[in-house]
Write a protein that holds these residues in place. Sequence first.
Motif, PDB file in Angstrom:
ATOM      1  N   ALA A  60       5.809  -5.048  -6.768  1.00  0.00           N
ATOM      2  CA  ALA A  60       6.561  -4.415  -5.684  1.00  0.00           C
ATOM      3  C   ALA A  60       6.098  -4.947  -4.338  1.00  0.00           C
ATOM      4  O   ALA A  60       6.895  -5.114  -3.412  1.00  0.00           O
ATOM      5  CB  ALA A  60       6.380  -2.897  -5.755  1.00  0.00           C
ATOM      6  N   ALA A  61       4.787  -5.245  -4.220  1.00  0.00           N
ATOM      7  CA  ALA A  61       4.245  -5.739  -2.948  1.00  0.00           C
ATOM      8  C   ALA A  61       4.821  -7.109  -2.591  1.00  0.00           C
ATOM      9  O   ALA A  61       4.991  -7.423  -1.406  1.00  0.00           O
ATOM     10  CB  ALA A  61       2.721  -5.816  -3.016  1.00  0.00           C
ATOM     11  N   ALA A 141      -1.692  -6.492  -0.338  1.00  0.00           N
ATOM     12  CA  ALA A 141      -1.374  -5.250  -1.047  1.00  0.00           C
ATOM     13  C   ALA A 141      -1.291  -5.490  -2.549  1.00  0.00           C
ATOM     14  O   ALA A 141      -1.724  -4.650  -3.355  1.00  0.00           O
ATOM     15  CB  ALA A 141      -0.068  -4.666  -0.516  1.00  0.00           C
ATOM     16  N   MET A 142      -0.735  -6.632  -2.954  1.00  0.00           N
ATOM     17  CA  MET A 142      -0.678  -6.954  -4.374  1.00  0.00           C
ATOM     18  C   MET A 142      -2.088  -7.011  -4.963  1.00  0.00           C
ATOM     19  O   MET A 142      -2.360  -6.448  -6.030  1.00  0.00           O
ATOM     20  CB  MET A 142       0.024  -8.285  -4.587  1.00  0.00           C
ATOM     21  CG  MET A 142       0.033  -8.758  -6.038  1.00  0.00           C
ATOM     22  SD  MET A 142       0.743 -10.409  -6.265  1.00  0.00           S
ATOM     23  CE  MET A 142      -0.431 -11.435  -5.364  1.00  0.00           C
ATOM     24  N   GLU A 146      -2.129  -3.492  -6.719  1.00  0.00           N
ATOM     25  CA  GLU A 146      -1.492  -3.743  -8.013  1.00  0.00           C
ATOM     26  C   GLU A 146      -2.398  -4.481  -8.986  1.00  0.00           C
ATOM     27  O   GLU A 146      -2.417  -4.159 -10.184  1.00  0.00           O
ATOM     28  CB  GLU A 146      -0.203  -4.550  -7.799  1.00  0.00           C
ATOM     29  CG  GLU A 146       0.834  -3.792  -6.981  1.00  0.00           C
ATOM     30  CD  GLU A 146       2.100  -4.605  -6.744  1.00  0.00           C
ATOM     31  OE1 GLU A 146       3.194  -4.022  -6.859  1.00  0.00           O
ATOM     32  OE2 GLU A 146       1.991  -5.820  -6.450  1.00  0.00           O
ATOM     33  N   MET A 147      -3.132  -5.470  -8.508  1.00  0.00           N
ATOM     34  CA  MET A 147      -3.987  -6.248  -9.406  1.00  0.00           C
ATOM     35  C   MET A 147      -4.983  -5.376 -10.173  1.00  0.00           C
ATOM     36  O   MET A 147      -5.136  -5.544 -11.399  1.00  0.00           O
ATOM     37  CB  MET A 147      -4.721  -7.343  -8.637  1.00  0.00           C
ATOM     38  CG  MET A 147      -5.667  -8.187  -9.473  1.00  0.00           C
ATOM     39  SD  MET A 147      -4.829  -9.391 -10.530  1.00  0.00           S
ATOM     40  CE  MET A 147      -4.630 -10.731  -9.375  1.00  0.00           C
ATOM     41  N   PRO A 148      -5.689  -4.422  -9.532  1.00  0.00           N
ATOM     42  CA  PRO A 148      -6.613  -3.589 -10.313  1.00  0.00           C
ATOM     43  C   PRO A 148      -5.902  -2.829 -11.438  1.00  0.00           C
ATOM     44  O   PRO A 148      -6.464  -2.669 -12.534  1.00  0.00           O
ATOM     45  CB  PRO A 148      -7.178  -2.633  -9.263  1.00  0.00           C
ATOM     46  CG  PRO A 148      -7.081  -3.395  -7.974  1.00  0.00           C
ATOM     47  CD  PRO A 148      -5.797  -4.152  -8.082  1.00  0.00           C
ATOM     48  N   ARG A 149      -4.674  -2.392 -11.190  1.00  0.00           N
ATOM     49  CA  ARG A 149      -3.942  -1.682 -12.243  1.00  0.00           C
ATOM     50  C   ARG A 149      -3.579  -2.623 -13.384  1.00  0.00           C
ATOM     51  O   ARG A 149      -3.758  -2.289 -14.563  1.00  0.00           O
ATOM     52  CB  ARG A 149      -2.674  -1.051 -11.663  1.00  0.00           C
ATOM     53  CG  ARG A 149      -1.905  -0.221 -12.695  1.00  0.00           C
ATOM     54  CD  ARG A 149      -0.650   0.395 -12.138  1.00  0.00           C
ATOM     55  NE  ARG A 149       0.439  -0.577 -12.016  1.00  0.00           N
ATOM     56  CZ  ARG A 149       0.905  -1.023 -10.867  1.00  0.00           C
ATOM     57  NH1 ARG A 149       0.394  -0.598  -9.725  1.00  0.00           N
ATOM     58  NH2 ARG A 149       1.892  -1.909 -10.828  1.00  0.00           N
ATOM     59  N   TRP A 150      -3.083  -3.812 -13.049  1.00  0.00           N
ATOM     60  CA  TRP A 150      -2.743  -4.773 -14.101  1.00  0.00           C
ATOM     61  C   TRP A 150      -3.959  -5.113 -14.957  1.00  0.00           C
ATOM     62  O   TRP A 150      -3.866  -5.195 -16.181  1.00  0.00           O
ATOM     63  CB  TRP A 150      -2.195  -6.062 -13.479  1.00  0.00           C
ATOM     64  CG  TRP A 150      -0.918  -5.900 -12.722  1.00  0.00           C
ATOM     65  CD1 TRP A 150       0.035  -4.930 -12.909  1.00  0.00           C
ATOM     66  CD2 TRP A 150      -0.445  -6.725 -11.651  1.00  0.00           C
ATOM     67  NE1 TRP A 150       1.066  -5.106 -12.020  1.00  0.00           N
ATOM     68  CE2 TRP A 150       0.802  -6.204 -11.241  1.00  0.00           C
ATOM     69  CE3 TRP A 150      -0.947  -7.856 -11.014  1.00  0.00           C
ATOM     70  CZ2 TRP A 150       1.544  -6.776 -10.205  1.00  0.00           C
ATOM     71  CZ3 TRP A 150      -0.215  -8.437  -9.988  1.00  0.00           C
ATOM     72  CH2 TRP A 150       1.021  -7.903  -9.591  1.00  0.00           C
TER      73      TRP A 150
END
Length: 267
Positions: A60-61, A141-142, A146-150
Motif C-alpha cells: 500500500a505504501a 513507510a514500506m 510493511e516489511m516487518p509484517r511480511w
Amino acid sequence: MISRRGVLAGGAGIIGLGVVGAAGWELAPYRVKESLGLTPDPFIPDAPEGQVRLETVSSAAMGADVDLFTAVPEGYGDGAGLPVVVILHGSSASAAEFRDFGFGHFLTAAVQAGAAPFVLAGTDDGPAGWVPDGSGADPQAMLTEEMPRWLGERGFDADRRVLWGWSRGGYGVLRLAEAQPDFARAAALFSPAVVDPDPVFDDLGALARLPLGIWCGDDDPFVDGVRQLVDGLDVPPDVLTYAPGAHTRAFWNDHTLDAFAWMAALL
C-alpha cells in the motif's frame, strides 16, 4: 569482461602489462585497470545458497506490487526465528537480481565462517530511490510498516534487524536511520551515494546511537562525500574501510563477508 587473473594466465602478451610490471600494476589506480577492461570478476563464495525465494507482495505504501527477496543460510530450513538484514539496493539493481549477485552463497559462507545465522530480505525502491517522491510512493513507510509484517508472516524475527545498502541504497539507509534512529540495530553502508550539500548532512546527529559500518573504494566517485560524512559524525563508525576499488559490484563483493560478520554480531 576479462579478468586480470585471466590475462596474467595467458602470459605476457599485452605490452602495457609488461611495461607497468607486477609491482606497478598493483599500485595502479582502479580507474586505469577499469579503462583497460582488466578489473577482476566479482567474487562469489563457493558455498551453497540455502533457501532463496523471490515473491510478489502488495504494498500500500508503494501503491503497487513489489518483489520480496529472502535468503536463509544452508542448514537453517525456512529460517524460523532468525533475525534479518534488510537490503536497500543501488539505482542500477533490483531485488530480482539479488540471487545472481550471489547473496545466498555469501550468507551461507559467512555462517560457515562463524557468523551467527540471519536472514537476508530486500525489495525494490521507488522512482526517487528510498525516499518519498511526492507522488504517493513511500519506500520508508514500506520498510518500517510493511516489511516487518511480511517478514513476521514468514516466521522470521523481524524485530531484530539491521540495514545494509550500497550506492543509492546506502544513501537510503542514512535517510531512513535519520528519520527513525531506533528502527534498526545497526547500518552497513557500501559506497553510499552522498554529496555535500545534501539533506543527509542536515541531521547527522541522529545517527549518534546507531552503530555504523562504512566501506568505500579509493577510486569511488562518492569517496569525498563519504569522507565528509564520516568527518561530520558525532560518533566515529564502528568499522571504516577505505580500500582499492571503485563503485562496482567487484568492490562490494570483496567486502561482503566482512560486513556480514559485523552485522551478525549486532543482531
